[in-house]
Design an enzyme around this catalytic site. Sequence first.
Site, PDB file in Angstrom:
ATOM      1  N   TRP A  13       0.956 -10.879   2.637  1.00  0.00           N
ATOM      2  CA  TRP A  13       0.580 -10.127   1.438  1.00  0.00           C
ATOM      3  C   TRP A  13       0.052 -11.053   0.352  1.00  0.00           C
ATOM      4  O   TRP A  13      -0.975 -10.793  -0.267  1.00  0.00           O
ATOM      5  CB  TRP A  13       1.768  -9.309   0.957  1.00  0.00           C
ATOM      6  CG  TRP A  13       1.505  -8.311  -0.140  1.00  0.00           C
ATOM      7  CD1 TRP A  13       2.369  -7.979  -1.135  1.00  0.00           C
ATOM      8  CD2 TRP A  13       0.339  -7.490  -0.364  1.00  0.00           C
ATOM      9  NE1 TRP A  13       1.819  -7.020  -1.962  1.00  0.00           N
ATOM     10  CE2 TRP A  13       0.574  -6.700  -1.516  1.00  0.00           C
ATOM     11  CE3 TRP A  13      -0.873  -7.359   0.299  1.00  0.00           C
ATOM     12  CZ2 TRP A  13      -0.351  -5.800  -2.023  1.00  0.00           C
ATOM     13  CZ3 TRP A  13      -1.807  -6.455  -0.211  1.00  0.00           C
ATOM     14  CH2 TRP A  13      -1.549  -5.685  -1.352  1.00  0.00           C
ATOM     15  N   ALA A 133      -1.614  -5.494   4.122  1.00  0.00           N
ATOM     16  CA  ALA A 133      -2.351  -6.719   3.833  1.00  0.00           C
ATOM     17  C   ALA A 133      -3.651  -6.813   4.628  1.00  0.00           C
ATOM     18  O   ALA A 133      -4.701  -7.172   4.091  1.00  0.00           O
ATOM     19  CB  ALA A 133      -1.461  -7.934   4.129  1.00  0.00           C
ATOM     20  N   LYS A 184      11.505   3.126   0.957  1.00  0.00           N
ATOM     21  CA  LYS A 184      10.546   3.552   1.986  1.00  0.00           C
ATOM     22  C   LYS A 184      10.632   2.652   3.217  1.00  0.00           C
ATOM     23  O   LYS A 184      10.364   3.095   4.337  1.00  0.00           O
ATOM     24  CB  LYS A 184       9.138   3.598   1.425  1.00  0.00           C
ATOM     25  CG  LYS A 184       8.603   2.264   0.883  1.00  0.00           C
ATOM     26  CD  LYS A 184       7.837   1.468   1.913  1.00  0.00           C
ATOM     27  CE  LYS A 184       7.326   0.161   1.329  1.00  0.00           C
ATOM     28  NZ  LYS A 184       6.532  -0.617   2.287  1.00  0.00           N
ATOM     29  N   SER A 247       3.166  -1.453   9.965  1.00  0.00           N
ATOM     30  CA  SER A 247       4.439  -1.598   9.257  1.00  0.00           C
ATOM     31  C   SER A 247       5.452  -2.298  10.161  1.00  0.00           C
ATOM     32  O   SER A 247       5.809  -1.789  11.228  1.00  0.00           O
ATOM     33  CB  SER A 247       4.984  -0.226   8.853  1.00  0.00           C
ATOM     34  OG  SER A 247       6.353  -0.318   8.518  1.00  0.00           O
ATOM     35  N   ASN A 249       8.528  -2.634   9.483  1.00  0.00           N
ATOM     36  CA  ASN A 249       9.760  -1.838   9.470  1.00  0.00           C
ATOM     37  C   ASN A 249       9.715  -0.750  10.540  1.00  0.00           C
ATOM     38  O   ASN A 249      10.690  -0.519  11.256  1.00  0.00           O
ATOM     39  CB  ASN A 249       9.962  -1.216   8.089  1.00  0.00           C
ATOM     40  CG  ASN A 249      10.209  -2.253   7.023  1.00  0.00           C
ATOM     41  OD1 ASN A 249      11.307  -2.783   6.887  1.00  0.00           O
ATOM     42  ND2 ASN A 249       9.179  -2.569   6.247  1.00  0.00           N
ATOM     43  N   GLU A 274      12.006  -6.022   5.522  1.00  0.00           N
ATOM     44  CA  GLU A 274      12.680  -5.771   4.247  1.00  0.00           C
ATOM     45  C   GLU A 274      13.639  -4.588   4.315  1.00  0.00           C
ATOM     46  O   GLU A 274      14.668  -4.566   3.646  1.00  0.00           O
ATOM     47  CB  GLU A 274      11.644  -5.542   3.136  1.00  0.00           C
ATOM     48  CG  GLU A 274      10.897  -6.802   2.695  1.00  0.00           C
ATOM     49  CD  GLU A 274      11.721  -7.669   1.756  1.00  0.00           C
ATOM     50  OE1 GLU A 274      12.928  -7.449   1.622  1.00  0.00           O
ATOM     51  OE2 GLU A 274      11.127  -8.593   1.164  1.00  0.00           O
TER      52      GLU A 274
END
Length: 324
Positions: A13, A133, A184, A247, A249, A274
């Site tokens: 990022w 990103a 999220k 993602s 996650n 995260e």
Amino acid sequence: MNNSLTIIGAGAWGSALAIALSDKFDTIYLITKNKEKTETIGNQHPALTKPFNRNIKLDSSYTVIPKSTAVLIATPSSSFSDVLDAIKDDIGQTPLAWVSKGFDPVSGNLLHETFSNQINSHYPCVISGPTFAAEIVEQKPAAIVVASKDQKTREFWSNIIQTKTLRAYTNSDIVGVQVGGAVKNVLAIAAGIASGLGFGANTQAALITRGLAEMTRLGVALGADKLTFQGLSGIGDLVLTCSDDLSRNRRFGKELAKNIASDRALKNINATVEGYKALELVLNLAQKHQVEMPICEHVFQVTQGKISPKDAVTELLLRKPSDE
């Protein structure tokens, strides 16, 4: 005087923002964790498709901060407090903001609270929203939100961050924007589990909708504006992170769906997840403020090996019917 931006954190990022903003500055200093990391990255971040422009300078020192026009922190939330401590004597009145998403793992605070405790000469300012990103580097159109209670601060940073393909909006609700950006990630793990189990669009829609309700309840309990969660940092970031395998996650959740342990799933992802880091902190806040967050609770149980991914979905579906 050289018009320069310092970005602390040379992950995907931070590196993507350096590339995206390089036309707006004479020099962008991209600060890595150490000299070894600087040498490893070289002239292109491995997760991105474009090399760094010539005016992007990799460095592992904070000595460039006093001569910078502005400073942007792009490290994982777990490093946020350490970075503030390292730069607090050099930052002076240089504008300072962050794009990190999550909570302070030591205090459990939202990052603006950590910021205010360590640097009280600046208004806290967070930049968040539905952005991958890789797509920012490829100049695919996107929108982002700049949040601060101070109008001049958010206007300054919205002018910094906006480009021809990245539209910046402002918001005074710094609490709501941060809650959206952190929670999220947890909900994206749930979406990844559902996808990995072979469930379809109906399941995803239910998870996103009910996940938004959980996120909103927690945010309001912490003092956020309910309307913030209808915006970019709420439903916008939630839909993005739950719906696409860019993602990490979501990919982590898909690994968990294979009935493997969390540590192995993290190794398979080989990147910062995260949502996994935020899980316990989110649930501690929910318990403290008596907020019901069943999806997040079941994701936590799966990561702890207390319940199988399939049983977690079944238990959520068998909960007693209630008003929406």
